[in-house]
Design a protein around this motif. Structure first.
Motif, mmCIF file in Angstrom:
data_model
loop_
_atom_site.group_PDB
_atom_site.id
_atom_site.type_symbol
_atom_site.label_atom_id
_atom_site.label_comp_id
_atom_site.label_asym_id
_atom_site.label_seq_id
_atom_site.Cartn_x
_atom_site.Cartn_y
_atom_site.Cartn_z
ATOM 1 N N ARG A 94 58.523 -123.204 -51.986
ATOM 2 C CA ARG A 94 59.899 -122.995 -52.466
ATOM 3 C C ARG A 94 60.595 -121.910 -51.648
ATOM 4 N NH1 ARG A 94 58.787 -123.210 -59.001
ATOM 5 N NH2 ARG A 94 58.897 -125.492 -59.175
ATOM 6 N N ARG A 97 61.364 -123.358 -47.961
ATOM 7 C CA ARG A 97 62.244 -124.514 -47.771
ATOM 8 C C ARG A 97 63.588 -124.102 -47.175
ATOM 9 N NH1 ARG A 97 62.701 -126.293 -54.043
ATOM 10 N NH2 ARG A 97 63.400 -124.296 -54.897
ATOM 11 N N GLY A 98 64.006 -124.874 -46.170
ATOM 12 C CA GLY A 98 65.263 -124.600 -45.492
ATOM 13 C C GLY A 98 65.223 -123.436 -44.518
ATOM 14 N N HIS A 99 64.047 -122.865 -44.295
ATOM 15 C CA HIS A 99 63.917 -121.697 -43.410
ATOM 16 C C HIS A 99 62.991 -121.996 -42.236
ATOM 17 C CE1 HIS A 99 65.948 -118.890 -46.101
ATOM 18 N NE2 HIS A 99 65.296 -119.482 -47.099
ATOM 19 N N ASP A 127 60.291 -125.188 -38.533
ATOM 20 C CA ASP A 127 61.511 -125.318 -39.318
ATOM 21 C C ASP A 127 61.226 -126.246 -40.493
ATOM 22 O OD1 ASP A 127 62.744 -123.807 -37.318
ATOM 23 O OD2 ASP A 127 63.461 -125.593 -36.251
ATOM 24 N N ARG A 129 62.230 -128.382 -43.857
ATOM 25 C CA ARG A 129 63.360 -129.088 -44.457
ATOM 26 C C ARG A 129 63.752 -128.394 -45.763
ATOM 27 N NH1 ARG A 129 60.784 -133.316 -46.221
ATOM 28 N NH2 ARG A 129 62.629 -134.066 -47.293
ATOM 29 N N SER A 130 64.930 -128.707 -46.254
ATOM 30 C CA SER A 130 65.342 -128.246 -47.579
ATOM 31 C C SER A 130 64.664 -129.153 -48.598
ATOM 32 C CB SER A 130 66.866 -128.307 -47.727
ATOM 33 O OG SER A 130 67.465 -127.377 -46.859
ATOM 34 N N ASP A 163 61.210 -130.093 -40.174
ATOM 35 C CA ASP A 163 62.254 -130.594 -39.281
ATOM 36 C C ASP A 163 61.828 -130.489 -37.826
ATOM 37 O OD1 ASP A 163 64.362 -131.630 -40.794
ATOM 38 O OD2 ASP A 163 65.256 -129.669 -41.123
#
Length: 193
Positions: A94, A97-99, A127, A129-130, A163
């Motif tokens: 959590r 995510r996105g970072h 990287d 993903r969200s 990603d």
């Protein structure tokens, strides 16, 4: 004199990676406290532990060439280790995510008898993903990566969480940077194909 090669690690991932080099090697478990020191940066922690693991085994087998390795996930300067539990893995994913997370993978090669010692770091930027909570839960139930720094096993289903992966030593993310390891083993006097 032909020296014995020892992998100072209990990691099945590192054992499999080193096996790719088609070298004969033994495996020994290093007895090393992996607790981070107060304020210790993730890269410094990974380097210190890789070297400590190599030295711990070399103290018992001074004639051998010993490999030690460690990996620490680096989230904006904060070290994330192996989660150990489902709850901690959920929390780690959590937060990531996105970072972008840098997996600091260090390798050390030591031969006590000859005085050889090298340590290097192979940072890998990943990287994420969200991710939705349902994706995280599905992944953790399927993979159970509780023994992996940062809770993500890129060589399995964990690749779907990402990603991009940025690295100059692709095996570093799995736990042992083989390009650097080969270079260090040659410098220690071993023949590597």
């Amino acid at each position: 004199m032909r020296r014995t090669l020892i992998l100072g690690s209990t990691s099945p991932y590192r054992r499999e990676l080193l096996g790719r080099l088609k070298l004969d090697f033994d495996v020994m478990a290093p007895q090393v406290d992996e607790t981070p020191r107060p304020g210790e940066a993730p890269a410094a922690l990974a380097r210190r532990l890789a070297l400590a693991k190599a030295h711990a085994v070399a103290a018992q087998r001074p004639h051998a060439v010993v490999i030690g390795s460690d990996q620490v996930a680096d989230l904006a300067g904060e070290p994330l280790g192996k989660p150990g539990t489902h709850e901690r893995a959920t929390e780690q994913l959590r937060r990531m995510r996105g970072h972008s997370v840098v997996f600091q993978t260090a390798v050390a090669v030591v031969c006590r008898e000859t005085g050889f010692e090298q340590v290097d770091l192979a940072p890998v930027r990943v990287d994420f993903r969200s991710l939705g909570d349902d994706e995280i839960e599905t992944y953790l139930r399927a993979e159970q990566p509780y023994d992996c720094a940062g809770s993500a096993r890129s060589e399995g289903l964990g690749i779907a969480l990402l990603d991009a992966i940025h690295s100059d030593d692709p095996s570093a993310l799995v736990g042992l940077p083989l390009i650097r390891t080969c270079r260090m083993l040659r410098a220690a006097g071993l023949q590597v194909p």
